[in-house]
Design a protein around this motif. Sequence first.
Motif, PDB file in Angstrom:
ATOM      1  N   PHE A  67     -23.529  80.330 -21.835  1.00 57.87           N
ATOM      2  CA  PHE A  67     -23.599  82.039 -21.332  1.00 57.87           C
ATOM      3  C   PHE A  67     -24.350  82.194 -20.235  1.00 57.87           C
ATOM      4  O   PHE A  67     -24.516  83.232 -19.771  1.00 57.87           O
ATOM      5  CB  PHE A  67     -23.913  82.927 -22.459  1.00 57.87           C
ATOM      6  CG  PHE A  67     -25.431  82.809 -22.993  1.00 57.87           C
ATOM      7  CD1 PHE A  67     -26.472  83.218 -22.395  1.00 57.87           C
ATOM      8  CD2 PHE A  67     -25.610  81.957 -24.194  1.00 57.87           C
ATOM      9  CE1 PHE A  67     -27.763  83.188 -22.775  1.00 57.87           C
ATOM     10  CE2 PHE A  67     -26.813  81.908 -24.581  1.00 57.87           C
ATOM     11  CZ  PHE A  67     -27.974  82.433 -23.753  1.00 57.87           C
ATOM     12  N   GLU A  68     -24.608  81.258 -19.243  1.00 58.99           N
ATOM     13  CA  GLU A  68     -25.476  81.421 -18.167  1.00 58.99           C
ATOM     14  C   GLU A  68     -24.681  82.145 -17.098  1.00 58.99           C
ATOM     15  O   GLU A  68     -25.596  82.650 -16.267  1.00 58.99           O
ATOM     16  CB  GLU A  68     -25.923  79.936 -17.437  1.00 58.99           C
ATOM     17  CG  GLU A  68     -24.751  79.040 -17.084  1.00 58.99           C
ATOM     18  CD  GLU A  68     -23.930  78.265 -18.110  1.00 58.99           C
ATOM     19  OE1 GLU A  68     -22.753  77.726 -17.790  1.00 58.99           O
ATOM     20  OE2 GLU A  68     -24.217  78.548 -19.326  1.00 58.99           O
ATOM     21  N   ALA A  69     -23.499  82.204 -16.980  1.00 58.93           N
ATOM     22  CA  ALA A  69     -22.988  83.072 -16.131  1.00 58.93           C
ATOM     23  C   ALA A  69     -22.703  84.739 -16.453  1.00 58.93           C
ATOM     24  O   ALA A  69     -22.119  85.517 -15.606  1.00 58.93           O
ATOM     25  CB  ALA A  69     -21.557  82.536 -15.535  1.00 58.93           C
ATOM     26  N   ASP A  70     -23.293  85.054 -17.546  1.00 55.59           N
ATOM     27  CA  ASP A  70     -23.376  86.448 -17.807  1.00 55.59           C
ATOM     28  C   ASP A  70     -24.493  87.176 -17.704  1.00 55.59           C
ATOM     29  O   ASP A  70     -25.654  86.748 -18.728  1.00 55.59           O
ATOM     30  CB  ASP A  70     -22.611  86.700 -19.380  1.00 55.59           C
ATOM     31  CG  ASP A  70     -22.379  87.932 -19.731  1.00 55.59           C
ATOM     32  OD1 ASP A  70     -23.283  88.879 -20.080  1.00 55.59           O
ATOM     33  OD2 ASP A  70     -21.022  88.261 -19.851  1.00 55.59           O
ATOM     34  N   ARG A  71     -24.961  87.939 -16.946  1.00 57.69           N
ATOM     35  CA  ARG A  71     -25.962  88.498 -16.784  1.00 57.69           C
ATOM     36  C   ARG A  71     -26.790  89.183 -17.978  1.00 57.69           C
ATOM     37  O   ARG A  71     -27.668  88.937 -18.361  1.00 57.69           O
ATOM     38  CB  ARG A  71     -25.981  89.578 -15.500  1.00 57.69           C
ATOM     39  CG  ARG A  71     -25.753  88.888 -14.106  1.00 57.69           C
ATOM     40  CD  ARG A  71     -25.400  89.921 -13.192  1.00 57.69           C
ATOM     41  NE  ARG A  71     -26.374  91.061 -12.982  1.00 57.69           N
ATOM     42  CZ  ARG A  71     -27.562  91.076 -12.342  1.00 57.69           C
ATOM     43  NH1 ARG A  71     -27.805  89.932 -11.412  1.00 57.69           N
ATOM     44  NH2 ARG A  71     -28.447  91.823 -12.085  1.00 57.69           N
ATOM     45  N   VAL A 109     -26.880  81.714 -10.429  1.00 57.18           N
ATOM     46  CA  VAL A 109     -26.167  80.627 -11.273  1.00 57.18           C
ATOM     47  C   VAL A 109     -25.716  79.622 -10.298  1.00 57.18           C
ATOM     48  O   VAL A 109     -24.808  79.490  -9.219  1.00 57.18           O
ATOM     49  CB  VAL A 109     -24.864  81.358 -11.656  1.00 57.18           C
ATOM     50  CG1 VAL A 109     -23.896  80.426 -12.258  1.00 57.18           C
ATOM     51  CG2 VAL A 109     -25.132  82.735 -12.648  1.00 57.18           C
ATOM     52  N   ARG A 110     -26.082  78.388 -10.621  1.00 57.16           N
ATOM     53  CA  ARG A 110     -25.921  77.046  -9.857  1.00 57.16           C
ATOM     54  C   ARG A 110     -24.441  76.510 -10.058  1.00 57.16           C
ATOM     55  O   ARG A 110     -23.903  75.985  -9.080  1.00 57.16           O
ATOM     56  CB  ARG A 110     -26.742  75.979 -10.464  1.00 57.16           C
ATOM     57  CG  ARG A 110     -28.285  76.165 -10.420  1.00 57.16           C
ATOM     58  CD  ARG A 110     -29.103  75.052 -10.862  1.00 57.16           C
ATOM     59  NE  ARG A 110     -28.645  73.762 -10.242  1.00 57.16           N
ATOM     60  CZ  ARG A 110     -28.807  72.551 -10.637  1.00 57.16           C
ATOM     61  NH1 ARG A 110     -29.678  72.279 -11.661  1.00 57.16           N
ATOM     62  NH2 ARG A 110     -28.341  71.423 -10.257  1.00 57.16           N
ATOM     63  N   HIS A 120     -31.784  75.375 -19.161  1.00 58.21           N
ATOM     64  CA  HIS A 120     -31.922  74.416 -17.975  1.00 58.21           C
ATOM     65  C   HIS A 120     -32.232  75.223 -16.763  1.00 58.21           C
ATOM     66  O   HIS A 120     -31.144  75.910 -16.372  1.00 58.21           O
ATOM     67  CB  HIS A 120     -30.857  73.530 -17.951  1.00 58.21           C
ATOM     68  CG  HIS A 120     -30.860  72.285 -16.802  1.00 58.21           C
ATOM     69  ND1 HIS A 120     -30.956  72.868 -15.265  1.00 58.21           N
ATOM     70  CD2 HIS A 120     -30.847  71.011 -16.674  1.00 58.21           C
ATOM     71  CE1 HIS A 120     -31.088  71.763 -14.817  1.00 58.21           C
ATOM     72  NE2 HIS A 120     -31.081  70.809 -15.577  1.00 58.21           N
ATOM     73  N   SER A 121     -33.396  75.357 -16.065  1.00 57.93           N
ATOM     74  CA  SER A 121     -33.503  76.015 -14.803  1.00 57.93           C
ATOM     75  C   SER A 121     -34.138  75.466 -13.837  1.00 57.93           C
ATOM     76  O   SER A 121     -35.191  74.920 -14.265  1.00 57.93           O
ATOM     77  CB  SER A 121     -34.098  77.488 -14.980  1.00 57.93           C
ATOM     78  OG  SER A 121     -35.360  77.392 -15.666  1.00 57.93           O
ATOM     79  N   THR A 122     -33.868  75.212 -12.610  1.00 59.50           N
ATOM     80  CA  THR A 122     -34.444  74.585 -11.644  1.00 59.50           C
ATOM     81  C   THR A 122     -34.732  75.219 -10.329  1.00 59.50           C
ATOM     82  O   THR A 122     -34.421  76.433 -10.139  1.00 59.50           O
ATOM     83  CB  THR A 122     -33.533  73.267 -11.260  1.00 59.50           C
ATOM     84  OG1 THR A 122     -34.249  72.295 -10.533  1.00 59.50           O
ATOM     85  CG2 THR A 122     -32.229  73.665 -10.658  1.00 59.50           C
ATOM     86  N   CYS A 152     -35.279  80.730  -8.899  1.00 59.48           N
ATOM     87  CA  CYS A 152     -34.773  79.959 -10.202  1.00 59.48           C
ATOM     88  C   CYS A 152     -33.323  79.929 -10.258  1.00 59.48           C
ATOM     89  O   CYS A 152     -32.571  80.843 -10.087  1.00 59.48           O
ATOM     90  CB  CYS A 152     -35.286  80.996 -11.432  1.00 59.48           C
ATOM     91  SG  CYS A 152     -34.517  80.354 -12.757  1.00 59.48           S
ATOM     92  N   GLY A 153     -32.647  78.567 -10.385  1.00 56.58           N
ATOM     93  CA  GLY A 153     -31.423  78.502 -10.363  1.00 56.58           C
ATOM     94  C   GLY A 153     -30.950  78.074 -11.978  1.00 56.58           C
ATOM     95  O   GLY A 153     -31.622  77.063 -12.378  1.00 56.58           O
ATOM     96  N   ILE A 154     -30.061  78.886 -12.426  1.00 62.07           N
ATOM     97  CA  ILE A 154     -29.850  78.692 -14.021  1.00 62.07           C
ATOM     98  C   ILE A 154     -28.479  77.772 -13.854  1.00 62.07           C
ATOM     99  O   ILE A 154     -27.689  77.897 -13.346  1.00 62.07           O
ATOM    100  CB  ILE A 154     -29.735  79.863 -14.738  1.00 62.07           C
ATOM    101  CG1 ILE A 154     -29.449  79.436 -16.349  1.00 62.07           C
ATOM    102  CG2 ILE A 154     -28.515  80.905 -14.191  1.00 62.07           C
ATOM    103  CD1 ILE A 154     -29.613  80.547 -17.232  1.00 62.07           C
TER     104      ILE A 154
END
Length: 497
Positions: A223-227, A243-244, A272-274, A434-436
Amino acid sequence: MNASAETANQGKAADVIVVGGGNAAFTAAHAAAVRGRRVLLLEKAPREQFGGNSYYTAGATRIAHSGLADLVDFIEPDERHSATEVPPYSTADYAGDLAKVTNGRNDPDLTETLVAEAAPGLRWLHSLGLKYRLMYERQSYQRADGTYLFWGGLHVGNVGGGEGLMHDHLRVAQRLGTEIRYGQDVFDLRTENGAVAGVKVRRPDGTVEELRSDSVILAAGGFEADRELRRTHLGPGWENAKVRGTPYNTGQMLTAALELGAAKGGDWRSCHSTQWDAFTPGNESNRELTNRLTRQSYPLGILVNRDGERFLDEGADFRNYTYAKYGKEILEQPGSVAYQVFDAALRPMLRPEEYDMPGVSVATAHSLEELAERIGVDPERLAKTINDYNSSIDLSIPFDPNVKDGRRADTTPPKSNWAAPLTAGPFYAYAVTCGITFTFGGLKGDPHGRVLDDRDSPIPGLYACGEMLGGLFSGNYPGGSGLAAGVVFGRRAGSLA
């Protein structure tokens, strides 16, 4: 379902429907297709944005092996092989790394399956047409004698990175006869007699189509692309992460499976965040730059926030074991921004594909005071941070980026390895945020990819793989294990469905 819809859907759309379009989805489709199953793969993105999150990766895949001689049967030839050392990486090493970085929160059964089957999975994909190589530019440094030493347990990747990976997958799927439909908004599951027997798809005009099948494999990501879902499950502030990868991983099929009775699996509170380029325009879901927007040479220098202060141990371990959790640390800093700082001596060691990226967010200056002004940091505070760091380094220990060299900066926080004084101008500050990448929470499943309910009973006809299968990762993960898990559990799901 009304009578007209029932009449229109008497026949099956396929034996197996795969929902998703990344590495795990295509691997599952291949595994079903080679068994003679008629496969339909439904991708939410339009054709020009195919590939899921996998397209945006560097293609690195973590497998167990016994050294270079154990890899040459499926990696591309390279004249550097004769001057290369690839340390063995056992299944025990692999399992130990998963337990270490997740603090023991990884599912033991899923882990056992992953570490045993990742290497055979890559060989199987290679036999179908996927191409692999040693990742010299990302996982090794050339030594003074001209030889190469690989480090960090992550050695193999796809030719052409994530883009090459997904184009290879697409060619294999087409050769195997898999039907692929793009722009498919799959939003729900359909059931017959207590078993999952297809999906519901919303057309662009708002009408709903029901597609029947014997089974469904969910590989539609987290669900990483849903704020809002990020804020709900990961906490306040996560709505600001970049969103990477694909913008289509919105958790829609996670919700559908949970409403059907599937149990949650894994850690829904972490991801996972970088470290990600902070200010370059178009720094989300960028299909041209993809993984080049990461900044992963940070173990060589230092990280400071907008107050000019260090806030983590850049050299705690090889970047493969820290990069997926340090994005979270930056999100928590003032303005959710930090700066990677290097001097002229370190600059040639930075990864060219990332730090020479067009439009990279970097400030350069001949003095630290000037650098501080250019990044909006108080010059005195930055100077104090760097002076304290420089003066605390044990210079009697040789600097060696190929090993955990123990060259420590005994300051607060400490830097455990690869501490090099920042003294030679020009100086460089790369702005990162932060890139998720993907969320660690998913559906509960067994090692075969069967989705389980709250009583740990398989839901008939329903499978999950890739980022939708929770349980392997929590808080952190070892680099390259995500693509490996997609291969292993995608293959397993497709072999049963």
